[in-house]
Design an enzyme around this catalytic site. Sequence first.
Site, PDB file in Angstrom:
ATOM      1  N   LYS A 140      -8.068  31.058  57.304  1.00  0.00           N
ATOM      2  CA  LYS A 140      -7.685  30.206  56.161  1.00  0.00           C
ATOM      3  C   LYS A 140      -8.468  30.846  54.929  1.00  0.00           C
ATOM      4  O   LYS A 140      -9.564  31.284  55.005  1.00  0.00           O
ATOM      5  CB  LYS A 140      -8.323  28.913  56.714  1.00  0.00           C
ATOM      6  CG  LYS A 140      -9.517  28.392  57.076  1.00  0.00           C
ATOM      7  CD  LYS A 140     -10.875  28.625  56.466  1.00  0.00           C
ATOM      8  CE  LYS A 140     -10.919  28.423  54.980  1.00  0.00           C
ATOM      9  NZ  LYS A 140     -12.446  28.889  54.675  1.00  0.00           N
ATOM     10  N   TYR A 225     -10.637  22.390  53.812  1.00  0.00           N
ATOM     11  CA  TYR A 225     -10.922  21.532  54.868  1.00  0.00           C
ATOM     12  C   TYR A 225     -10.360  20.127  54.650  1.00  0.00           C
ATOM     13  O   TYR A 225     -10.050  19.301  55.559  1.00  0.00           O
ATOM     14  CB  TYR A 225     -12.441  21.753  55.286  1.00  0.00           C
ATOM     15  CG  TYR A 225     -12.641  22.781  55.916  1.00  0.00           C
ATOM     16  CD1 TYR A 225     -12.242  23.024  57.221  1.00  0.00           C
ATOM     17  CD2 TYR A 225     -13.092  23.927  55.169  1.00  0.00           C
ATOM     18  CE1 TYR A 225     -12.752  24.103  58.082  1.00  0.00           C
ATOM     19  CE2 TYR A 225     -13.621  25.309  55.963  1.00  0.00           C
ATOM     20  CZ  TYR A 225     -13.271  25.208  57.024  1.00  0.00           C
ATOM     21  OH  TYR A 225     -13.579  26.603  57.945  1.00  0.00           O
TER      22      TYR A 225
END
Length: 374
Positions: A140, A225
């Site tokens: 990510k 996140y």
Amino acid sequence: MNTRRDFLQKLTGSAIAFSLLPDAGQAADKADKASTPPYDGPVLRVAIMGLGGYGTRVAEAMQSCTKAKLVGVISGTPSKVKAWQSKYNIPDKNCYNYENFDNIKNNKDIDAVYVITPNGLHKDQVIRVAKAGKHAISEKPMAINAAEGQEMIDACKKAGVKLLVGYRMHFEPKTLEVIRMRKAGEFGKILFFQGLSGFIIGDPTQWRLNKQLSGGGSMMDIGIYSINGSRYMTGEDPIWVTAQETKTNPVKFKEGVDETIQFQLGFPGGAVASCLSTYSMNYLDRFFLNGEKGFAELMPSTGYGPIRGHTNKGELTQPATTHQTVQMDEFSGILLEGKQPPVPVDGEEALKDLKIIDAIYLAVKTGQKVALSL
Ligand code: NAD
């Protein structure tokens, strides 16, 4: 100097807690293994691309996997390749560099390539992996904007390979318990989510502060996140975003590299989220979910663990795990056996986060509320 590793260690709450961390995860993993018969199903044979900080962590964690095995490396640094070969018993024929890794298409002993390089390189590298006929796992953020993410999805589809993204929290037991409780209606109608994601970044010359390699700043690295968390905690995709940026150090955080962004998300069921992404504050790793009948708090919520949390019903007591070990075993099930993960980890899931990031940057630039259609 603060490093990302320092930060993630601090997130565990205390030095004592951290010193127990690997043991806690490994003990739980071992206990699990002791109670299950030996595994004799398919094993995912993985090559790691990018032998840096996180690649090293993944490689170590994979030593405890039952369904996935580190069998190859792709790196531009011959000395690192040598060290990994001897540490992990990797044969010469499974070692590649950034120029020749397209030849992996002729290697029958590698099923998937895990791309763990700077964000701005993911797109081209994943597309080359797909063209070589191997499943692609990307770290990510999957790419640095939604257009790139879409290209990656299309390339993998065209090549007939799968694309997964390293969303390790999607397999974390306390996180999954909160999701279970929310799905069961135990919090009632969800009204609010707060996500705090940040740490003080060190070395100003690192790639994370170079727009071309990082794609942005804290949002790409740590703010994602809170974005992803807002979605799995509320169980919905946002329909609008507003955002405000503040910058205290324009020398360290150059044009296009965000230091701090506060953003708000609106969800179709009426819930709102209020989130903070920053490279200038420590001790920010908290998720809070509020519903008509209850709440859940995870803190730390996304560090390497142990994750801690409680709800209106009490402490969350699910076991601590080594996230990367569980993730890679689960990825094996998804790639080789067609298993469905509890929360999606595919390219389409990651594309939603990239669309939200694009919208956040647009909202910062225009000062306007930006509508989202995910
Ligand atoms: P890192 O700097 O420690 O390692 C990056 C690696 O990429 C190095 O081995 C470096 O040599 C290599 N590399 C190849 N080409 C490069 C280039 N042109 N410039 C710079 N480095 C190059 O970074 P990291 O912390 O391992 O992060 C790598 C990726 O993993 C990022 O996408 C990051 O967001 C992601 N990450 C994910 C997690 C997680 O918990 N899922 C944690 C940390 C990092």
